[in-house]
Design a protein around this motif. Structure first.
Motif, PDB file in Angstrom:
ATOM      1  N   TYR A   1       0.853  -1.185   0.000  1.00 43.86           N
ATOM      2  CA  TYR A   1       0.000   0.000   0.000  1.00 43.86           C
ATOM      3  C   TYR A   1       0.892   1.239   0.000  1.00 43.86           C
ATOM      4  CZ  TYR A   1       0.899   0.639   5.039  1.00 43.86           C
ATOM      5  OH  TYR A   1       1.490   0.851   6.253  1.00 43.86           O
ATOM      6  N   VAL A   2       0.260   2.400  -0.124  1.00 44.80           N
ATOM      7  CA  VAL A   2       1.007   3.655  -0.085  1.00 44.80           C
ATOM      8  C   VAL A   2       0.671   4.332   1.242  1.00 44.80           C
ATOM      9  CG1 VAL A   2       1.463   5.842  -1.240  1.00 44.80           C
ATOM     10  CG2 VAL A   2       0.835   3.837  -2.610  1.00 44.80           C
ATOM     11  N   PRO A   3       1.556   4.229   2.220  1.00 43.49           N
ATOM     12  CA  PRO A   3       1.252   4.787   3.544  1.00 43.49           C
ATOM     13  C   PRO A   3       1.080   6.302   3.497  1.00 43.49           C
ATOM     14  CG  PRO A   3       3.249   3.420   3.601  1.00 43.49           C
ATOM     15  CD  PRO A   3       2.868   3.606   2.161  1.00 43.49           C
ATOM     16  N   ALA A   4       0.211   6.812   4.370  1.00 44.92           N
ATOM     17  CA  ALA A   4      -0.034   8.259   4.418  1.00 44.92           C
ATOM     18  C   ALA A   4       1.253   9.026   4.710  1.00 44.92           C
ATOM     19  CB  ALA A   4      -1.099   8.564   5.474  1.00 44.92           C
ATOM     20  N   ASP A   5       2.129   8.436   5.537  1.00 43.19           N
ATOM     21  CA  ASP A   5       3.342   9.187   5.875  1.00 43.19           C
ATOM     22  C   ASP A   5       4.365   9.201   4.737  1.00 43.19           C
ATOM     23  OD1 ASP A   5       4.278   6.608   6.055  1.00 43.19           O
ATOM     24  OD2 ASP A   5       4.790   6.711   8.187  1.00 43.19           O
ATOM     25  N   SER A   6       4.082   8.495   3.633  1.00 42.46           N
ATOM     26  CA  SER A   6       4.969   8.573   2.480  1.00 42.46           C
ATOM     27  C   SER A   6       4.618   9.762   1.585  1.00 42.46           C
ATOM     28  CB  SER A   6       4.921   7.279   1.660  1.00 42.46           C
ATOM     29  OG  SER A   6       3.683   7.157   0.993  1.00 42.46           O
ATOM     30  N   VAL A   7       3.408  10.302   1.755  1.00 37.29           N
ATOM     31  CA  VAL A   7       2.970  11.401   0.881  1.00 37.29           C
ATOM     32  C   VAL A   7       3.886  12.619   0.995  1.00 37.29           C
ATOM     33  CG1 VAL A   7       1.085  13.033   0.393  1.00 37.29           C
ATOM     34  CG2 VAL A   7       0.597  10.596   0.713  1.00 37.29           C
ATOM     35  N   PRO A   8       4.232  13.092   2.201  1.00 38.19           N
ATOM     36  CA  PRO A   8       5.140  14.249   2.266  1.00 38.19           C
ATOM     37  C   PRO A   8       6.512  13.953   1.661  1.00 38.19           C
ATOM     38  CG  PRO A   8       4.172  13.792   4.429  1.00 38.19           C
ATOM     39  CD  PRO A   8       3.749  12.694   3.516  1.00 38.19           C
ATOM     40  N   LEU A   9       7.005  12.739   1.842  1.00 36.28           N
ATOM     41  CA  LEU A   9       8.313  12.384   1.279  1.00 36.28           C
ATOM     42  C   LEU A   9       8.267  12.392  -0.244  1.00 36.28           C
ATOM     43  CD1 LEU A   9       9.120   9.394   3.668  1.00 36.28           C
ATOM     44  CD2 LEU A   9       9.985  11.747   3.814  1.00 36.28           C
ATOM     45  N   ILE A  10       7.217  11.815  -0.790  1.00 41.32           N
ATOM     46  CA  ILE A  10       7.059  11.777  -2.253  1.00 41.32           C
ATOM     47  C   ILE A  10       6.892  13.199  -2.779  1.00 41.32           C
ATOM     48  CG2 ILE A  10       5.528  11.032  -4.116  1.00 41.32           C
ATOM     49  CD1 ILE A  10       4.960   8.499  -2.380  1.00 41.32           C
ATOM     50  N   SER A  11       6.066  13.977  -2.089  1.00 43.12           N
ATOM     51  CA  SER A  11       5.826  15.357  -2.486  1.00 43.12           C
ATOM     52  C   SER A  11       7.136  16.132  -2.566  1.00 43.12           C
ATOM     53  CB  SER A  11       4.872  15.986  -1.459  1.00 43.12           C
ATOM     54  OG  SER A  11       4.852  17.372  -1.588  1.00 43.12           O
ATOM     55  N   GLU A  12       7.912  16.035  -1.506  1.00 42.54           N
ATOM     56  CA  GLU A  12       9.178  16.764  -1.469  1.00 42.54           C
ATOM     57  C   GLU A  12      10.163  16.233  -2.506  1.00 42.54           C
ATOM     58  OE1 GLU A  12      12.652  17.437   1.804  1.00 42.54           O
ATOM     59  OE2 GLU A  12      10.572  17.590   2.488  1.00 42.54           O
ATOM     60  N   GLY A  13      10.229  14.923  -2.619  1.00 39.78           N
ATOM     61  CA  GLY A  13      11.187  14.297  -3.520  1.00 39.78           C
ATOM     62  C   GLY A  13      10.921  14.594  -4.986  1.00 39.78           C
ATOM     63  N   LEU A  14       9.645  14.753  -5.344  1.00 42.16           N
ATOM     64  CA  LEU A  14       9.302  14.993  -6.755  1.00 42.16           C
ATOM     65  C   LEU A  14       8.969  16.450  -7.037  1.00 42.16           C
ATOM     66  CD1 LEU A  14       7.123  11.855  -7.658  1.00 42.16           C
ATOM     67  CD2 LEU A  14       9.605  12.167  -7.832  1.00 42.16           C
ATOM     68  N   GLY A  15       8.978  17.278  -5.996  1.00 47.53           N
ATOM     69  CA  GLY A  15       8.660  18.692  -6.208  1.00 47.53           C
ATOM     70  C   GLY A  15       7.199  18.915  -6.545  1.00 47.53           C
ATOM     71  N   LEU A  16       6.331  18.112  -5.956  1.00 49.17           N
ATOM     72  CA  LEU A  16       4.883  18.253  -6.170  1.00 49.17           C
ATOM     73  C   LEU A  16       4.233  18.652  -4.848  1.00 49.17           C
ATOM     74  CD1 LEU A  16       4.367  14.906  -8.130  1.00 49.17           C
ATOM     75  CD2 LEU A  16       4.461  17.204  -9.117  1.00 49.17           C
ATOM     76  N   SER A  17       3.029  19.158  -4.921  1.00 50.59           N
ATOM     77  CA  SER A  17       2.322  19.464  -3.677  1.00 50.59           C
ATOM     78  C   SER A  17       1.782  18.162  -3.082  1.00 50.59           C
ATOM     79  CB  SER A  17       1.170  20.437  -3.934  1.00 50.59           C
ATOM     80  OG  SER A  17       0.130  19.767  -4.626  1.00 50.59           O
ATOM     81  N   ARG A  18       1.554  18.188  -1.779  1.00 49.18           N
ATOM     82  CA  ARG A  18       0.946  17.013  -1.127  1.00 49.18           C
ATOM     83  C   ARG A  18      -0.437  16.733  -1.709  1.00 49.18           C
ATOM     84  NH1 ARG A  18       2.679  17.436   5.266  1.00 49.18           N
ATOM     85  NH2 ARG A  18       4.879  17.801   4.845  1.00 49.18           N
ATOM     86  N   ALA A  19      -1.146  17.792  -2.059  1.00 49.92           N
ATOM     87  CA  ALA A  19      -2.482  17.618  -2.638  1.00 49.92           C
ATOM     88  C   ALA A  19      -2.405  16.879  -3.973  1.00 49.92           C
ATOM     89  CB  ALA A  19      -3.155  18.970  -2.818  1.00 49.92           C
ATOM     90  N   GLU A  20      -1.379  17.193  -4.770  1.00 49.66           N
ATOM     91  CA  GLU A  20      -1.226  16.493  -6.053  1.00 49.66           C
ATOM     92  C   GLU A  20      -0.976  15.002  -5.822  1.00 49.66           C
ATOM     93  OE1 GLU A  20       0.868  19.170  -9.350  1.00 49.66           O
ATOM     94  OE2 GLU A  20       1.829  19.410  -7.388  1.00 49.66           O
ATOM     95  N   VAL A  21      -0.090  14.694  -4.891  1.00 54.44           N
ATOM     96  CA  VAL A  21       0.239  13.285  -4.626  1.00 54.44           C
ATOM     97  C   VAL A  21      -0.984  12.564  -4.070  1.00 54.44           C
ATOM     98  CG1 VAL A  21       1.708  11.725  -3.307  1.00 54.44           C
ATOM     99  CG2 VAL A  21       2.665  13.842  -4.258  1.00 54.44           C
ATOM    100  N   HIS A  22      -1.620  13.176  -3.086  1.00 52.49           N
ATOM    101  CA  HIS A  22      -2.811  12.565  -2.489  1.00 52.49           C
ATOM    102  C   HIS A  22      -3.918  12.406  -3.534  1.00 52.49           C
ATOM    103  CE1 HIS A  22      -5.803  11.455   0.443  1.00 52.49           C
ATOM    104  NE2 HIS A  22      -6.588  12.377  -0.073  1.00 52.49           N
ATOM    105  N   GLY A  23      -4.053  13.411  -4.403  1.00 51.63           N
ATOM    106  CA  GLY A  23      -5.095  13.350  -5.427  1.00 51.63           C
ATOM    107  C   GLY A  23      -4.910  12.162  -6.356  1.00 51.63           C
ATOM    108  N   VAL A  24      -3.681  11.879  -6.736  1.00 47.87           N
ATOM    109  CA  VAL A  24      -3.426  10.735  -7.630  1.00 47.87           C
ATOM    110  C   VAL A  24      -3.703   9.422  -6.896  1.00 47.87           C
ATOM    111  CG1 VAL A  24      -1.611   9.483  -8.860  1.00 47.87           C
ATOM    112  CG2 VAL A  24      -1.845  11.962  -9.136  1.00 47.87           C
ATOM    113  N   ILE A  25      -3.262   9.339  -5.642  1.00 45.78           N
ATOM    114  CA  ILE A  25      -3.495   8.104  -4.871  1.00 45.78           C
ATOM    115  C   ILE A  25      -4.992   7.842  -4.724  1.00 45.78           C
ATOM    116  CG2 ILE A  25      -3.232   7.033  -2.596  1.00 45.78           C
ATOM    117  CD1 ILE A  25      -0.571   8.665  -2.378  1.00 45.78           C
TER     118      ILE A  25
END
Ligand code: FES
Length: 146
Positions: A28-52
């Motif tokens: 699964y994609v844990p909620a606490d991975s969203v900020p890491l992915i966001s920061e790592g890819l230069g996307l907003s948390r909303a963008e990452v969460h929206g795709v998930i």
């Protein structure tokens, strides 16, 4: 997570492949991975969460020890997948989009398993099954020993 981010960070369109790799690794994609992915890819948390949340494929919670997926896309719907989903729900004691309370099994609708010409199709763990009849579904679930 750092290894996966390093693998994808410089690639255009990295979000979906990265989310696939995270889910492959963790189930699964844990909620606490969203900020890491966001920061790592230069996307907003909303963008990452929206795709998930947009793609049914991605889970935000751990799956059961076994996963039953019933295809609900058009070809399978035309061949009785709604009845199969209802039957699976009864046989497994698990609602769609949910994991049974004992953690033994998750039941998930999916939208095409690539077996449209042999509908209806289901997947149990990593194995796909085509032309699934109610009788066959009952046997497959019985063999799962959940
Ligand atoms: Fe069910 Fe494609 S529509 S496998």
């Amino acid at each position: 997570m750092a290894t996966l981010l390093a693998r994808h960070a410089q690639r255009p369109g990295a979000l979906l492949p990265l989310l696939h790799d995270v889910q492959d690794a963790l189930g699964y994609v844990p909620a606490d991975s969203v900020p890491l992915i966001s920061e790592g890819l230069g996307l907003s948390r909303a963008e990452v969460h929206g795709v998930i949340s947009y793609y049914h494929f991605f889970r935000s919670t751990p799956p059961g020890r076994q996963v039953v997926q019933v295809c609900r896309a058009e070809a399978c719907q035309a061949c009785g997948s709604e009845a199969l989903m209802a039957q699976a729900e009864r046989l497994l004691g698990c609602a769609p989009h949910a994991t049974r309370a004992d953690g033994a099994v998750s039941l998930e609708p999916v939208y095409c398993l690539g077996l449209c010409a042999s509908s209806p199709a289901i997947q149990i763990n990593d194995r796909v099954h085509a032309r699934v009849t109610p009788e066959r579904l009952a046997r497959l679930v019985s063999d799962m020993a959940v």
